[in-house]
Design a protein around this motif. Structure first.
Motif, mmCIF file in Angstrom:
data_model
loop_
_atom_site.group_PDB
_atom_site.id
_atom_site.type_symbol
_atom_site.label_atom_id
_atom_site.label_comp_id
_atom_site.label_asym_id
_atom_site.label_seq_id
_atom_site.Cartn_x
_atom_site.Cartn_y
_atom_site.Cartn_z
ATOM 1 N N ASN A 17 14.094 5.999 -2.979
ATOM 2 C CA ASN A 17 13.818 7.301 -2.360
ATOM 3 C C ASN A 17 13.422 7.187 -0.885
ATOM 4 O OD1 ASN A 17 14.306 8.600 -4.796
ATOM 5 N ND2 ASN A 17 12.200 8.301 -5.477
ATOM 6 N N TYR A 18 13.319 5.990 -0.352
ATOM 7 C CA TYR A 18 12.939 5.822 1.056
ATOM 8 C C TYR A 18 14.094 6.257 1.941
ATOM 9 C CZ TYR A 18 8.767 3.058 -0.058
ATOM 10 O OH TYR A 18 7.558 2.640 -0.506
ATOM 11 N N SER A 19 13.787 7.024 2.978
ATOM 12 C CA SER A 19 14.829 7.489 3.898
ATOM 13 C C SER A 19 14.187 7.903 5.211
ATOM 14 C CB SER A 19 15.587 8.678 3.292
ATOM 15 O OG SER A 19 14.702 9.763 3.111
ATOM 16 N N PHE A 20 15.024 8.091 6.212
ATOM 17 C CA PHE A 20 14.571 8.660 7.474
ATOM 18 C C PHE A 20 15.666 9.587 7.985
ATOM 19 C CE2 PHE A 20 16.803 4.837 8.821
ATOM 20 C CZ PHE A 20 17.504 5.243 9.942
ATOM 21 N N THR A 21 15.273 10.502 8.856
ATOM 22 C CA THR A 21 16.204 11.497 9.374
ATOM 23 C C THR A 21 16.347 11.305 10.871
ATOM 24 O OG1 THR A 21 15.452 13.037 7.690
ATOM 25 C CG2 THR A 21 16.690 13.967 9.526
ATOM 26 N N GLY B 206 16.434 2.997 1.345
ATOM 27 C CA GLY B 206 15.735 2.437 0.194
ATOM 28 C C GLY B 206 16.670 1.929 -0.878
ATOM 29 N N ASP B 207 17.723 2.678 -1.170
ATOM 30 C CA ASP B 207 18.694 2.247 -2.166
ATOM 31 C C ASP B 207 19.402 0.984 -1.700
ATOM 32 O OD1 ASP B 207 19.938 2.668 -4.691
ATOM 33 O OD2 ASP B 207 21.752 3.328 -3.625
ATOM 34 N N PHE B 208 19.665 0.902 -0.396
ATOM 35 C CA PHE B 208 20.281 -0.301 0.163
ATOM 36 C C PHE B 208 19.356 -1.504 -0.022
ATOM 37 C CE2 PHE B 208 20.779 -3.226 3.756
ATOM 38 C CZ PHE B 208 22.073 -3.656 3.510
ATOM 39 N N VAL B 209 18.055 -1.315 0.172
ATOM 40 C CA VAL B 209 17.098 -2.413 -0.019
ATOM 41 C C VAL B 209 17.123 -2.881 -1.471
ATOM 42 C CG1 VAL B 209 14.639 -3.010 0.004
ATOM 43 C CG2 VAL B 209 15.620 -1.746 1.908
ATOM 44 N N ASN B 210 17.171 -1.940 -2.417
ATOM 45 C CA ASN B 210 17.265 -2.319 -3.833
ATOM 46 C C ASN B 210 18.513 -3.145 -4.112
ATOM 47 O OD1 ASN B 210 14.889 -1.203 -4.768
ATOM 48 N ND2 ASN B 210 15.829 0.735 -5.352
ATOM 49 N N HIS B 211 19.659 -2.699 -3.600
ATOM 50 C CA HIS B 211 20.912 -3.433 -3.821
ATOM 51 C C HIS B 211 20.901 -4.783 -3.107
ATOM 52 C CE1 HIS B 211 23.130 -0.532 -6.195
ATOM 53 N NE2 HIS B 211 22.666 0.420 -5.398
ATOM 54 N N LEU B 212 20.287 -4.838 -1.937
ATOM 55 C CA LEU B 212 20.186 -6.110 -1.218
ATOM 56 C C LEU B 212 19.342 -7.106 -2.000
ATOM 57 C CD1 LEU B 212 20.814 -7.712 1.366
ATOM 58 C CD2 LEU B 212 18.718 -6.773 2.339
ATOM 59 N N GLY C 248 0.797 -1.222 0.000
ATOM 60 C CA GLY C 248 0.000 0.000 0.000
ATOM 61 C C GLY C 248 0.824 1.264 0.000
ATOM 62 N N GLY C 249 2.087 1.180 -0.335
ATOM 63 C CA GLY C 249 2.937 2.368 -0.361
ATOM 64 C C GLY C 249 2.615 3.248 -1.559
ATOM 65 N N ARG C 250 2.682 4.556 -1.368
ATOM 66 C CA ARG C 250 2.426 5.489 -2.461
ATOM 67 C C ARG C 250 3.668 5.702 -3.301
ATOM 68 N NH1 ARG C 250 0.571 10.380 0.754
ATOM 69 N NH2 ARG C 250 1.588 9.231 2.399
ATOM 70 N N PHE D 7 19.301 9.109 6.385
ATOM 71 C CA PHE D 7 19.676 7.725 6.106
ATOM 72 C C PHE D 7 18.803 7.225 4.964
ATOM 73 C CE2 PHE D 7 20.872 8.454 10.461
ATOM 74 C CZ PHE D 7 22.107 7.836 10.563
ATOM 75 N N LYS D 8 19.392 7.001 3.810
ATOM 76 C CA LYS D 8 18.670 6.535 2.630
ATOM 77 C C LYS D 8 18.748 5.007 2.579
ATOM 78 C CE LYS D 8 19.463 10.737 0.055
ATOM 79 N NZ LYS D 8 19.924 11.335 -1.174
#
Length: 142
Positions: free
Chosen positions: A55-59, A68-74, A47-49, A65-66
């Motif tokens: 582009n997923y990150s948190f501060t 999302g890119d790590f998840v793609n590479h994983l 259900g993510g928009r 801390f990005k």
């Protein structure tokens, strides 16, 4: 110059170069699969928009801390590792086991020093312990 040409034209060097090119191309293909198909599918199911994990990150305390890119590479790494395991490692392991199953044992362990010695040896070459001979018909298959 002749030695350099001979080095470049060795068979295993050419095979290695081909393997690197094919591996890089395969990696690009899997990255596209993850970025264009798998992550939007996961985003749609959850259900993510935002269908792009990159582009997923948190501060935290002003630091971004990005992840999302790590998840793609994983995901890319896991898919490549699975493909390599199932299409290369498993068949090679089975092939090696197939060819090794018919080999007769040529060595055994010395009961005294646990060194590898020829099957027909009467004395250990390392500790010089006398060995009892087992008739060829009574030997367990390798």
């Amino acid at each position: 110059m002749g030695g350099f040409k001979k080095f470049l034209m060795r068979g295993n060097l050419v095979e290695l170069a081909v393997a690197v090119v094919v591996g890089a191309t395969f990696s690009g293909l899997i990255q596209a699969l993850v970025a264009d198909l798998i992550t939007p599918l996961i985003a749609a199911v959850t259900g993510g928009r935002q269908p792009d994990f990159g582009n997923y990150s948190f501060t935290l305390n002003g630091a971004v801390f990005k992840y999302g890119d790590f998840v793609n590479h994983l995901l890319t790494f896991l898919i490549i590792a699975a493909v390599i395991y199932w299409l290369v490692v498993m068949p090679m392991t089975r092939l090696i086991a197939f060819f090794d199953r018919d080999k007769q044992a040529t060595e055994k362990q010395c009961p005294e020093c646990l060194s590898d010695i020829p099957v027909d040896a009467r004395r250990c070459r390392f500790c010089t312990a006398e060995l009892t001979m087992v008739p060829a018909d009574d030997r367990p298959p390798a």
